[in-house]
Enzyme design. Structure first.
Site, short mmCIF file in Angstrom:
data_model
loop_
_atom_site.label_atom_id
_atom_site.label_comp_id
_atom_site.label_asym_id
_atom_site.label_seq_id
_atom_site.Cartn_x
_atom_site.Cartn_y
_atom_site.Cartn_z
N ASP A 37 75.01 20.49 -5.82
CA ASP A 37 76.06 21.51 -6.87
C ASP A 37 76.63 22.64 -4.54
OD1 ASP A 37 77.48 24.25 -7.62
OD2 ASP A 37 77.94 22.72 -9.04
N VAL A 64 81.60 19.52 -1.39
CA VAL A 64 81.82 17.87 -1.69
C VAL A 64 82.79 18.05 -0.60
CG1 VAL A 64 80.74 18.07 -4.00
CG2 VAL A 64 82.63 18.97 -3.47
N ASN A 90 81.96 14.28 -10.47
CA ASN A 90 82.72 15.62 -11.80
C ASN A 90 82.82 17.05 -10.82
OD1 ASN A 90 81.71 16.86 -14.49
ND2 ASN A 90 81.18 18.15 -13.08
N TYR A 156 96.51 21.35 -9.86
CA TYR A 156 95.34 20.78 -10.47
C TYR A 156 95.64 19.32 -10.92
CZ TYR A 156 92.36 20.66 -14.11
OH TYR A 156 90.83 19.32 -15.23
N LYS A 160 94.22 15.94 -9.93
CA LYS A 160 93.45 15.02 -11.23
C LYS A 160 94.68 13.71 -10.96
CE LYS A 160 90.48 17.26 -12.06
NZ LYS A 160 89.19 16.89 -12.07
N ILE A 189 88.76 21.11 -22.79
CA ILE A 189 87.44 21.32 -23.27
C ILE A 189 86.62 22.01 -23.51
CG2 ILE A 189 84.59 20.11 -23.04
CD1 ILE A 189 86.73 18.42 -23.91
N THR A 191 84.37 25.02 -22.03
CA THR A 191 83.38 24.73 -20.35
C THR A 191 83.89 26.55 -19.94
OG1 THR A 191 85.18 24.05 -19.32
CG2 THR A 191 83.55 23.06 -20.65
N THR A 194 86.91 26.48 -18.71
CA THR A 194 87.92 27.05 -19.79
C THR A 194 87.73 28.15 -20.67
OG1 THR A 194 87.19 25.44 -21.68
CG2 THR A 194 88.78 24.56 -19.65
#
Length: 251
Positions: A37, A64, A90, A156, A160, A189, A191, A194
């Protein structure tokens, strides 16, 4: 327990949220986990938690979106563990702006983190797996928003959708090397990414009201799907996308 014994697994975006849950689960299942990360402090915290329950982990600070950083990370993995068996791409960010309001800089930021990073991960991860000669498993995190429109979140959703099709083309390209490539598409989800949006709307959030199970998913529910695709239990599965969305895409 032990579904990943003897495996080396790299997980990006693993300093918190979904990635951290995956990293700890993989370690409990016997993998040597590379926690990667850009958040150095978060990486150290996840590695420490894995160490505390007797797992084995290596922390790598990784941007990344940087090709050279990926190459350096692979060198570090090779030096520490000798190779790579599993990779989970991820890392990702959320942007809610629609076409009318999004700025070019925001578009580029989301595409770089969510889409370009997956291409770089596939390129570098598969190369290291190929060196081992025993194949491997790569899992990309897509989204149900690769399949349904929302009227917002254009960068987004575009990113995806690209992950969805990159998974399929990589599965064909890497199949001769015994490298399986699949994707997991979560719905809404709960997290850190969100949580604020969910808290503001509560149970009336459209992604919950349109979900047959009528709730947000939990990170461990996604992590278990990723674990299955990473394991030898999924040895004849490649180019597939596993929806973990409470039925959102069937409504």
């Amino acid at each position: 327990m032990g579904r990943l014994n003897g495996k080396v697994a790299l997980i990006t975006g693993a300093a918190g949220g979904q990635g951290a849950v995956e990293a700890e689960l993989f370690a409990r299942e016997g993998a040597k986990v590379v926690v990667a990360d850009i958040n150095e402090e978060g990486v150290a915290a996840v590695v420490d938690r894995i160490d505390q329950f007797g797992g084995e982990a290596l922390g790598i600070v990784l941007n990344v979106t940087d090709d050279e950083a990926w190459a350096a990370a692979m060198e570090q993995i090779r030096a520490s563990f000798g190779g790579l068996d599993i990779q989970v791409n991820n890392a990702g960010i959320l942007s809610l702006e629609g076409i009318a309001k999004i700025e070019r800089a925001e578009w580029d930021r989301v595409i770089n983190v969510n889409q370009t990073s997956v291409m770089l991960g596939l390129k570098h991860g598969a190369a290291l797996m190929r060196e081992g000669g025993t194949g491997g498993s790569i899992i990309n995190l897509s989204s149900t928003y690769a399949h349904v429109g929302s009227g917002a979140a254009v960068a987004y959703q575009a990113s995806k959708a690209a992950v969805f099709i990159m998974t399929k083309t990589a599965a064909v390209e890497f199949a001769p090397d015994g490298i399986r490539v699949n994707s997991v598409a979560p719905g809404i989800i709960e997290t850190p990414m969100t949580r604020e949006v969910l808290a503001a709307a509560g149970p009336s959030h459209p992604d919950i009201t349109r979900t047959p199970l009528q709730r947000a998913g939990q990170p461990h529910e996604v992590a278990n799907a990723v674990l299955f695709l990473a394991s030898d239990e999924a040895s004849y599965i490649t180019g597939a996308e596993l929806l973990v969305d409470g039925g959102r895409t069937i409504t």
